[in-house]
Scaffold this motif. Structure first.
Motif, PDB file in Angstrom:
ATOM      1  N   THR A   1       1.036  -1.213   0.138  1.00  0.00           N
ATOM      2  CA  THR A   1       0.031   0.053  -0.122  1.00  0.00           C
ATOM      3  C   THR A   1       1.089   1.421   0.005  1.00  0.00           C
ATOM      4  O   THR A   1       1.739   1.126   0.673  1.00  0.00           O
ATOM      5  CB  THR A   1      -0.909  -0.007   1.367  1.00  0.00           C
ATOM      6  OG1 THR A   1      -1.791   1.311   0.995  1.00  0.00           O
ATOM      7  CG2 THR A   1      -0.408   0.032   2.440  1.00  0.00           C
ATOM      8  N   GLY A   2       0.635   2.208  -0.736  1.00  0.00           N
ATOM      9  CA  GLY A   2       1.355   3.254  -0.669  1.00  0.00           C
ATOM     10  C   GLY A   2       2.429   3.183  -1.559  1.00  0.00           C
ATOM     11  O   GLY A   2       2.628   2.401  -2.477  1.00  0.00           O
ATOM     12  N   THR A   3       3.640   4.036  -1.431  1.00  0.00           N
ATOM     13  CA  THR A   3       4.980   3.992  -2.181  1.00  0.00           C
ATOM     14  C   THR A   3       6.020   3.990  -1.321  1.00  0.00           C
ATOM     15  O   THR A   3       5.996   4.657  -0.061  1.00  0.00           O
ATOM     16  CB  THR A   3       4.980   5.205  -2.980  1.00  0.00           C
ATOM     17  OG1 THR A   3       3.770   5.455  -3.965  1.00  0.00           O
ATOM     18  CG2 THR A   3       6.317   5.462  -3.783  1.00  0.00           C
ATOM     19  N   ARG A   4       6.886   3.383  -1.681  1.00  0.00           N
ATOM     20  CA  ARG A   4       8.154   3.303  -0.797  1.00  0.00           C
ATOM     21  C   ARG A   4       9.527   3.489  -1.522  1.00  0.00           C
ATOM     22  O   ARG A   4       9.536   3.151  -2.675  1.00  0.00           O
ATOM     23  CB  ARG A   4       8.423   1.965  -0.107  1.00  0.00           C
ATOM     24  CG  ARG A   4       8.531   0.853  -1.048  1.00  0.00           C
ATOM     25  CD  ARG A   4       8.726  -0.504  -0.281  1.00  0.00           C
ATOM     26  NE  ARG A   4       8.613  -1.713  -1.096  1.00  0.00           N
ATOM     27  CZ  ARG A   4       8.392  -2.842  -0.893  1.00  0.00           C
ATOM     28  NH1 ARG A   4       7.765  -3.105   0.321  1.00  0.00           N
ATOM     29  NH2 ARG A   4       8.233  -4.008  -1.753  1.00  0.00           N
ATOM     30  N   TRP A   5      10.286   3.918  -0.889  1.00  0.00           N
ATOM     31  CA  TRP A   5      11.932   4.244  -1.306  1.00  0.00           C
ATOM     32  C   TRP A   5      12.663   3.449  -0.679  1.00  0.00           C
ATOM     33  O   TRP A   5      12.919   3.206   0.660  1.00  0.00           O
ATOM     34  CB  TRP A   5      12.273   5.796  -1.364  1.00  0.00           C
ATOM     35  CG  TRP A   5      11.098   6.306  -2.244  1.00  0.00           C
ATOM     36  CD1 TRP A   5      11.306   6.889  -3.470  1.00  0.00           C
ATOM     37  CD2 TRP A   5      10.051   7.269  -1.918  1.00  0.00           C
ATOM     38  NE1 TRP A   5      10.343   7.763  -3.908  1.00  0.00           N
ATOM     39  CE2 TRP A   5       9.634   7.762  -3.056  1.00  0.00           C
ATOM     40  CE3 TRP A   5       9.195   7.048  -0.434  1.00  0.00           C
ATOM     41  CZ2 TRP A   5       8.021   8.291  -3.068  1.00  0.00           C
ATOM     42  CZ3 TRP A   5       7.922   7.742  -0.519  1.00  0.00           C
ATOM     43  CH2 TRP A   5       7.657   8.430  -1.927  1.00  0.00           C
ATOM     44  N   CYS A   6      13.607   2.711  -1.419  1.00  0.00           N
ATOM     45  CA  CYS A   6      14.681   1.842  -1.003  1.00  0.00           C
ATOM     46  C   CYS A   6      16.113   2.258  -1.522  1.00  0.00           C
ATOM     47  O   CYS A   6      16.301   2.638  -2.625  1.00  0.00           O
ATOM     48  CB  CYS A   6      14.458   0.421  -1.438  1.00  0.00           C
ATOM     49  SG  CYS A   6      12.585  -0.049  -0.938  1.00  0.00           S
ATOM     50  N   ILE A   7      16.949   1.639  -0.505  1.00  0.00           N
ATOM     51  CA  ILE A   7      18.653   1.999  -0.949  1.00  0.00           C
ATOM     52  C   ILE A   7      18.865   0.459  -0.615  1.00  0.00           C
ATOM     53  O   ILE A   7      18.772  -0.055   0.658  1.00  0.00           O
ATOM     54  CB  ILE A   7      19.156   2.943  -0.096  1.00  0.00           C
ATOM     55  CG1 ILE A   7      20.536   2.693  -0.272  1.00  0.00           C
ATOM     56  CG2 ILE A   7      18.716   2.987   1.634  1.00  0.00           C
ATOM     57  CD1 ILE A   7      21.135   3.158  -1.655  1.00  0.00           C
ATOM     58  N   ALA A   8      19.557  -0.105  -1.491  1.00  0.00           N
ATOM     59  CA  ALA A   8      20.346  -1.620  -1.088  1.00  0.00           C
ATOM     60  C   ALA A   8      19.084  -2.547  -0.682  1.00  0.00           C
ATOM     61  O   ALA A   8      19.592  -3.387   0.132  1.00  0.00           O
ATOM     62  CB  ALA A   8      21.287  -1.516  -0.357  1.00  0.00           C
ATOM     63  N   ARG A   9      17.954  -2.496  -1.138  1.00  0.00           N
ATOM     64  CA  ARG A   9      16.698  -3.140  -0.897  1.00  0.00           C
ATOM     65  C   ARG A   9      16.140  -3.189   0.377  1.00  0.00           C
ATOM     66  O   ARG A   9      15.363  -3.797   0.870  1.00  0.00           O
ATOM     67  CB  ARG A   9      17.020  -4.870  -1.291  1.00  0.00           C
ATOM     68  CG  ARG A   9      17.395  -5.067  -2.849  1.00  0.00           C
ATOM     69  CD  ARG A   9      17.632  -6.572  -2.864  1.00  0.00           C
ATOM     70  NE  ARG A   9      18.788  -7.025  -2.282  1.00  0.00           N
ATOM     71  CZ  ARG A   9      19.345  -7.971  -2.575  1.00  0.00           C
ATOM     72  NH1 ARG A   9      19.233  -8.677  -3.192  1.00  0.00           N
ATOM     73  NH2 ARG A   9      20.302  -8.255  -1.757  1.00  0.00           N
ATOM     74  N   HIS A  10      16.793  -1.937   0.913  1.00  0.00           N
ATOM     75  CA  HIS A  10      16.159  -1.708   2.398  1.00  0.00           C
ATOM     76  C   HIS A  10      15.181  -0.332   2.295  1.00  0.00           C
ATOM     77  O   HIS A  10      15.530   0.668   1.612  1.00  0.00           O
ATOM     78  CB  HIS A  10      17.152  -1.473   3.191  1.00  0.00           C
ATOM     79  CG  HIS A  10      18.073  -2.525   3.488  1.00  0.00           C
ATOM     80  ND1 HIS A  10      17.764  -3.675   4.276  1.00  0.00           N
ATOM     81  CD2 HIS A  10      19.305  -2.837   3.108  1.00  0.00           C
ATOM     82  CE1 HIS A  10      18.770  -4.586   4.285  1.00  0.00           C
ATOM     83  NE2 HIS A  10      19.820  -4.025   3.622  1.00  0.00           N
ATOM     84  N   ASN A  11      14.039  -0.645   2.615  1.00  0.00           N
ATOM     85  CA  ASN A  11      13.098   0.499   2.729  1.00  0.00           C
ATOM     86  C   ASN A  11      13.329   1.656   3.819  1.00  0.00           C
ATOM     87  O   ASN A  11      13.358   1.362   4.844  1.00  0.00           O
ATOM     88  CB  ASN A  11      11.768  -0.119   2.975  1.00  0.00           C
ATOM     89  CG  ASN A  11      10.505   0.795   3.285  1.00  0.00           C
ATOM     90  OD1 ASN A  11      10.767   1.988   3.185  1.00  0.00           O
ATOM     91  ND2 ASN A  11       9.283   0.129   3.525  1.00  0.00           N
ATOM     92  N   PHE A  12      13.673   2.788   3.291  1.00  0.00           N
ATOM     93  CA  PHE A  12      14.095   4.027   4.142  1.00  0.00           C
ATOM     94  C   PHE A  12      12.856   5.032   4.177  1.00  0.00           C
ATOM     95  O   PHE A  12      12.984   5.821   5.188  1.00  0.00           O
ATOM     96  CB  PHE A  12      15.472   4.579   3.621  1.00  0.00           C
ATOM     97  CG  PHE A  12      15.553   5.405   2.517  1.00  0.00           C
ATOM     98  CD1 PHE A  12      15.011   6.731   2.682  1.00  0.00           C
ATOM     99  CD2 PHE A  12      15.429   4.830   1.245  1.00  0.00           C
ATOM    100  CE1 PHE A  12      15.111   7.671   1.746  1.00  0.00           C
ATOM    101  CE2 PHE A  12      15.765   5.714   0.285  1.00  0.00           C
ATOM    102  CZ  PHE A  12      15.301   7.036   0.296  1.00  0.00           C
ATOM    103  N   ALA A  13      12.024   4.797   3.501  1.00  0.00           N
ATOM    104  CA  ALA A  13      10.770   5.738   3.562  1.00  0.00           C
ATOM    105  C   ALA A  13       9.556   4.941   2.883  1.00  0.00           C
ATOM    106  O   ALA A  13       9.770   4.489   1.842  1.00  0.00           O
ATOM    107  CB  ALA A  13      11.009   7.078   2.922  1.00  0.00           C
ATOM    108  N   HIS A  14       8.243   5.200   3.846  1.00  0.00           N
ATOM    109  CA  HIS A  14       7.168   4.638   2.815  1.00  0.00           C
ATOM    110  C   HIS A  14       6.058   5.573   3.179  1.00  0.00           C
ATOM    111  O   HIS A  14       5.741   5.725   4.635  1.00  0.00           O
ATOM    112  CB  HIS A  14       6.873   3.107   3.675  1.00  0.00           C
ATOM    113  CG  HIS A  14       5.814   2.497   3.120  1.00  0.00           C
ATOM    114  ND1 HIS A  14       5.488   1.378   3.933  1.00  0.00           N
ATOM    115  CD2 HIS A  14       4.944   2.634   2.085  1.00  0.00           C
ATOM    116  CE1 HIS A  14       4.477   0.809   3.088  1.00  0.00           C
ATOM    117  NE2 HIS A  14       4.080   1.556   2.317  1.00  0.00           N
ATOM    118  N   VAL A  15       5.312   6.006   2.367  1.00  0.00           N
ATOM    119  CA  VAL A  15       4.022   6.875   2.664  1.00  0.00           C
ATOM    120  C   VAL A  15       3.022   6.061   2.274  1.00  0.00           C
ATOM    121  O   VAL A  15       2.567   5.206   1.359  1.00  0.00           O
ATOM    122  CB  VAL A  15       4.120   8.166   1.629  1.00  0.00           C
ATOM    123  CG1 VAL A  15       4.033   7.836   0.328  1.00  0.00           C
ATOM    124  CG2 VAL A  15       3.144   9.239   2.043  1.00  0.00           C
TER     125      VAL A  15
END
Length: 137
Positions: A32-46
């Protein structure tokens, strides 16, 4: 199956401008929503909370909605950062280093940018994190 509301496009775009400006970030549609990842790790999720859904977010944020919320990572246990225990912030208990905040008309977007940078640097490979901190301090 009922369709759940997406976060407002304007909010996603503001977050996108910050997140995709960081090296090697990938934006994804989340469960649900949108997420941003670095090296396959989620650092932000709205996520958009509406009618008590998603229940874990509604419980953590203390609202059945409607509310747009952002979760992010912290460089040390979130409970050790006093301001994160007060509105507009909240402390999900999924991981010790996760925090969230409600995004609304009163949101301080400069603060959001700093929180996203810290979240990115918490999860990014050390070389990338050092580079970002040197450039943006």
């Amino acid at each position: 199956m009922a369709k759940h509301p997406a976060p407002p496009a304007a909010v996603v775009e503001r977050l996108r401008l910050v997140c995709l400006d960081l090296p090697e970030v990938v934006e994804e549609a989340a469960w649900t929503g949108t997420r941003w990842c670095i090296a396959r790790h989620n650092f932000a999720h709205v996520v958009m909370i509406a009618d008590g859904w998603p229940p874990a977010y509604a419980k953590a944020a203390g609202t059945p909605g409607p509310a747009c919320v952002l979760t992010f990572r912290t460089p040390r246990p979130a409970v050790d950062i006093p301001r994160l225990a007060r509105k507009p912030y909240f402390l999900p208990r999924w991981w010790p280093d996760i925090a969230g905040m409600t995004l609304d008309a009163d949101t301080e977007w400069d603060d959001v940018e700093q929180l996203l940078l810290a979240s990115y640097c918490t999860l990014a490979p050390k070389g990338l994190a050092r580079r970002v901190m040197a450039e943006r301090g």
